[in-house]
Motif scaffolding. Sequence first.
Motif, PDB file in Angstrom:
ATOM      1  N   VAL A 187      12.499 -45.358  51.775  1.00 38.72           N
ATOM      2  CA  VAL A 187      11.129 -45.869  51.810  1.00 38.72           C
ATOM      3  C   VAL A 187      10.262 -44.828  51.116  1.00 38.72           C
ATOM      4  CG1 VAL A 187       9.222 -46.644  53.265  1.00 38.72           C
ATOM      5  CG2 VAL A 187      11.589 -47.074  53.970  1.00 38.72           C
ATOM      6  N   TYR A 188       9.950 -45.082  49.848  1.00 36.07           N
ATOM      7  CA  TYR A 188       9.290 -44.082  49.012  1.00 36.07           C
ATOM      8  C   TYR A 188       7.832 -44.405  48.706  1.00 36.07           C
ATOM      9  CZ  TYR A 188      13.838 -41.926  48.002  1.00 36.07           C
ATOM     10  OH  TYR A 188      15.052 -41.273  48.100  1.00 36.07           O
ATOM     11  N   ASN A 189       7.340 -45.556  49.180  1.00 38.00           N
ATOM     12  CA  ASN A 189       5.956 -45.903  48.881  1.00 38.00           C
ATOM     13  C   ASN A 189       5.423 -46.871  49.924  1.00 38.00           C
ATOM     14  OD1 ASN A 189       6.760 -48.632  47.982  1.00 38.00           O
ATOM     15  ND2 ASN A 189       7.656 -47.535  46.253  1.00 38.00           N
ATOM     16  N   ALA A 190       4.104 -47.033  49.936  1.00 35.78           N
ATOM     17  CA  ALA A 190       3.450 -47.880  50.930  1.00 35.78           C
ATOM     18  C   ALA A 190       3.800 -49.363  50.789  1.00 35.78           C
ATOM     19  CB  ALA A 190       1.942 -47.673  50.874  1.00 35.78           C
ATOM     20  N   PRO A 191       3.902 -49.923  49.564  1.00 35.87           N
ATOM     21  CA  PRO A 191       4.286 -51.335  49.481  1.00 35.87           C
ATOM     22  C   PRO A 191       5.631 -51.629  50.144  1.00 35.87           C
ATOM     23  CG  PRO A 191       3.325 -50.639  47.413  1.00 35.87           C
ATOM     24  CD  PRO A 191       3.479 -49.406  48.249  1.00 35.87           C
ATOM     25  N   THR A 192       6.605 -50.717  49.982  1.00 39.49           N
ATOM     26  CA  THR A 192       7.889 -50.896  50.655  1.00 39.49           C
ATOM     27  C   THR A 192       7.709 -50.865  52.165  1.00 39.49           C
ATOM     28  OG1 THR A 192       9.096 -49.888  48.818  1.00 39.49           O
ATOM     29  CG2 THR A 192      10.219 -49.985  50.935  1.00 39.49           C
ATOM     30  N   ALA A 193       6.917 -49.924  52.649  1.00 38.53           N
ATOM     31  CA  ALA A 193       6.672 -49.832  54.094  1.00 38.53           C
ATOM     32  C   ALA A 193       6.008 -51.103  54.618  1.00 38.53           C
ATOM     33  CB  ALA A 193       5.810 -48.612  54.391  1.00 38.53           C
ATOM     34  N   ARG A 194       5.031 -51.626  53.871  1.00 42.19           N
ATOM     35  CA  ARG A 194       4.340 -52.845  54.322  1.00 42.19           C
ATOM     36  C   ARG A 194       5.284 -54.045  54.302  1.00 42.19           C
ATOM     37  NH1 ARG A 194       0.021 -50.602  51.103  1.00 42.19           N
ATOM     38  NH2 ARG A 194       0.550 -52.038  49.399  1.00 42.19           N
ATOM     39  N   LEU A 195       6.158 -54.106  53.299  1.00 39.07           N
ATOM     40  CA  LEU A 195       7.143 -55.189  53.240  1.00 39.07           C
ATOM     41  C   LEU A 195       8.056 -55.151  54.462  1.00 39.07           C
ATOM     42  CD1 LEU A 195       8.664 -57.466  51.726  1.00 39.07           C
ATOM     43  CD2 LEU A 195      10.015 -55.676  50.635  1.00 39.07           C
ATOM     44  N   LEU A 196       8.548 -53.955  54.805  1.00 41.93           N
ATOM     45  CA  LEU A 196       9.437 -53.820  55.953  1.00 41.93           C
ATOM     46  C   LEU A 196       8.702 -54.142  57.252  1.00 41.93           C
ATOM     47  CD1 LEU A 196      11.319 -50.564  54.875  1.00 41.93           C
ATOM     48  CD2 LEU A 196      12.224 -52.903  54.884  1.00 41.93           C
ATOM     49  N   ALA A 197       7.443 -53.735  57.333  1.00 43.57           N
ATOM     50  CA  ALA A 197       6.655 -54.047  58.526  1.00 43.57           C
ATOM     51  C   ALA A 197       6.488 -55.559  58.680  1.00 43.57           C
ATOM     52  CB  ALA A 197       5.293 -53.362  58.456  1.00 43.57           C
TER      53      ALA A 197
END
Length: 311
Positions: free
Chosen positions: A123-133
């Motif tokens: 998880v290297y960026n915020a868009p990835t984190a938001r997608l996973l959330a």
Amino acid sequence: MSRTTSPALTMGPVYYLWDGPKWRDFHFRIADEAPVERVVIGETVCSKRQHFIEPHIAEVIERLEAAGKTVALSTLSLVTLERESRQIRELVADSEHVIEANDLSALGLLNAKPHSIGPLVNVYNAPTARLLAGRGAISICLPPELPFTSVEKIVAEAPAIAFEVFAFGRMPLAISARCAHARSKGKIKDNCQFVCGEDPDGLPVKTLDRQSFLALNGVQTVSHTCQALLGELAGLAACGISAIRLSPQDCDMVAVARLYRAVLDDTLDADEAIMRLREIYPAAPLSNGFHHAREGAAWVARARDTAHGQA
């Protein structure tokens, strides 16, 4: 984003092959003595090791929960066999505990179910984190190689999710379908005879000119140095990190947890804690280079830390 409360402490899963009684007794002591709020248990590196801990999982969970700890169950970091895939399907279907995904193959099964993401998922960026959330992740332990500038940006841009930082332990760097650890001792993966158990803190690897380089842990490669972010805890707390993760090494992890808790609570100076940590875990030099956008093995000293040196 800033926090008004101190981050919690998480004890991550044991990456190494410890025999069943040692693994059980380690977690019993964590339950009874360590100031951690959450403990992740389960085999993460090699499914062949599962039978060592399987007889003790229920009693470990019971002891941890009786002590007020929250328990999460880890998935494998590399799934290559149908047997392993079936184990994860059964774990997701049957477990009453939050599952920590360490491999993308688990995410499809966990979709829409509350779960956490381990540091082995990139998880290297915020868009990835938001997608996973959006798919059900309630917390993410960020990979240890991220610099603080990236951590700060991700936390600021994904405020709806709780983030952890890997702050102690040899850093997980790679995972392979082959077992270099077994090969180094003249074995093959299918008949490894569990030789990785001979190295409860990893097998040191040196370069041709005898410089310490990495460590082998079965099919996993970990760093030679030990990530130690004691001096960086205040900045991590201020940027909004919810939890600090300690990865078990073959040392007194209760003492390690107490040091981190004391620094987080501002009852112990970070420089003093660093000195004590080197005494508690002398097996590997401390490092914090990734956090400071340097090579991972580097030690970036605090102003008062330079007098103590670092090999």
